[in-house]
Design an enzyme around this catalytic site. Sequence first.
Site: not given
Ligand code: DGJ
Length: 736
Positions: A196, A474, A476, A524, A546
Amino acid sequence: MARALRFYAVFLVLIAPGMSAFSQASVRYLADKKLFVLGSASTTYIFGVNERGELQHLYWGPHLWRDEELAAAHSPGAPIDISPTAAGQEFAGWGDGLYFEPCLKVTFPDGNRDMVLHYFGHDIAGNELTVTLKDIQRAVFVNLHYTIDPATGILRRDAVIENRTGGPIIIESAQSGTWYPPQGERYRLRYLTGKWAGEWQLNEETIHPGSRILESRTGSTGYYANPWFALDHPGDQDPEHGSVWFGALGWSGNWRIDVEETPFEQVRVTGGYNTFDFAYHLAPGESLTTPPFYAGYTASGIGGASRLLHRFERTEILPDSSGLRTRPILYNSWYATGFNVNMANQEALAREAASLGVERFVIDDGWFGERNSDRAGLGDWFVNPQKFPQGLKPLIAYVKSLGMDFGIWVEPEMVNPDSELYRKHPDWVLNFPGRPRSQGRHQLVLNLARDDVKEYTFHWLDRLVTENDIAFLKLDHNRDFSEPGWPQVAPDEQRNLWVLYTKNLYEIIDRLRQKHPKLEIETCAGGGARVDLGMLHRTDQAWVSDNTDALDRLIMQDGFTYAYTPHIMEDWVTDVPNGIDGRTVPVKFNFLAAMEGSLGIGADLNRWNTEQLTTAKRMVAYYKTIRQTVQNGSLYRLASLRNGGNFAASEYVSEDSSQIVLFAFLHSQEFGDVLPPLRLLGLDGQALYCVHRIDDTLIEQSAMLSGDYLMHHGISLRLTGDYGSTSLRFDKVSAK
Ligand code: DGJ
């Protein structure tokens, strides 16, 4: 269908009259020698059936054009080793004395674990070859599918394992196939690892006898390694010349690539489902399809390998014609407002974003349920009435009135224990009964392998997109699997979830896209933990990390492009000091770094001063003049900050070669050092290029520069101090 037509069109070009007999067909069978020959203009791949009935690999490299000199497959044998170990089999079962990595390992109900696969038949339909193997006794069949993309020479293969035995079998290893670069040579392996906030780190190492395992055990593609590899020769220093064999898996669940050098100096690259904790229960009459494994060869170095992959991804992997379009410039509210999203602050951000020239506004996490932090609300996909009393529609209407389209964040595979969904369905998560349910970011993983969970997930997503004018999701995924139990099915079927979870995820996305053909999606996963050719087959862009610190990003973006096209590389400009490492870089540096892929903005624009906003507006306008080249052109990596480098540069040449874009970044000037001339690549030496400057860093004052000057003499850049940066655009005006 469009994809198929495009593929066919390129194929037709290749069989134009006048081409040699050998290069006319992409896929052929030479019956007299029992050879399968797959070829493009630049590469040939050959395997055959040997006298034992094994499918034996024979050649993968530059294009060969003469059938007469090709020899039939012959099992080499070895003084002591049992034959299967010595012969490089395309798809080896574990049995009959195979000591290297098998592609299929099975246990039958009677305890038999011997699987010896011999040639059974084949079929060629246009550009697709299917070779069927069968166990020497039992009714286990394997259909190996191969296609070759004529434009890039990239092969795609998968295997369909069919159980026609009448009883269940347990599959302990199901690989897509084994790739073999030429025997008897030393190789260097390149691969990507990370964590990460530190994804996309490029590794290079000489291969020695034994195995190097690249894998994910996290349930998804993962941060720790990415399913891509490249092989070349250890001494090759020129990134634009020399042989490279490269490949990537299209799978977003647990995957594995085993890079193995045998004592016979043969490197074997075997990839597919991760064998860790794998035990797929295959009922009689059922089949299991392995992930697609793609691979290609180039003589144009690692730079050429990346460019082939980029092109292939844009034309053959990305959904619909996404890879042929350009990505809109987006704004995302996450770094500005976090979970505290509401009508007023999103409207204010949208206003600023639109005034800069942004084309898509995306509201991130926090818009639903009781989602005021990461501790609650995940799973409750109804609009939070305090934050958006009239629902999302007024915000969407406002965003659209500003000339932008609207996108929204979702994380459909997860649930907070503190949510209505979990209180109602505590059995929907992965778990082993009676054992702790480990949380990551205060959330648990919904078991998408369950059909009821899959259907529920599809329907709320469909409703969200149907009821609102949403152009973009998006998507996630913020935690990895733990306690991967599925108590609702029999114990010997529970581990099927390693496959079914991801297949059902794919099905959800595919159905959603089918029903909403204009919908675009970003992959993502708490940063860049789910980027692979399986996910990219159904999404339009990828979140890289991130970590948005521009300096770290330059290293990560450089690594990313070894495997993936800049077209999908979503990069944002966020506020400084950066939230991850506290670094402050100038606005220009921040923007230019984010322009190496698909530009986005994630800063709190309401706090930006006039000077910052003016620069931002200028940068957005500039990006619009170059994005076609950056996203859909050919990338040349000129210099990297990796391994302590102080200078980074990347160059993009448009598809028609009419425009060149250069980005250059200095980390920190030392000892008054002046940068040596920077030589560009891939230009038309005889052409004149009109120079477009965004600042005065280019020392050459001429309005025009020739391709030969740019490539051989090189240009001088005045980058000084800390975080100097520039971009240049060269528009081709004439050829000599
Ligand atoms: C992780 C993502 O990578 C971020 O860009 C964002 O969307 C957060 N999650 C939101 O919880």
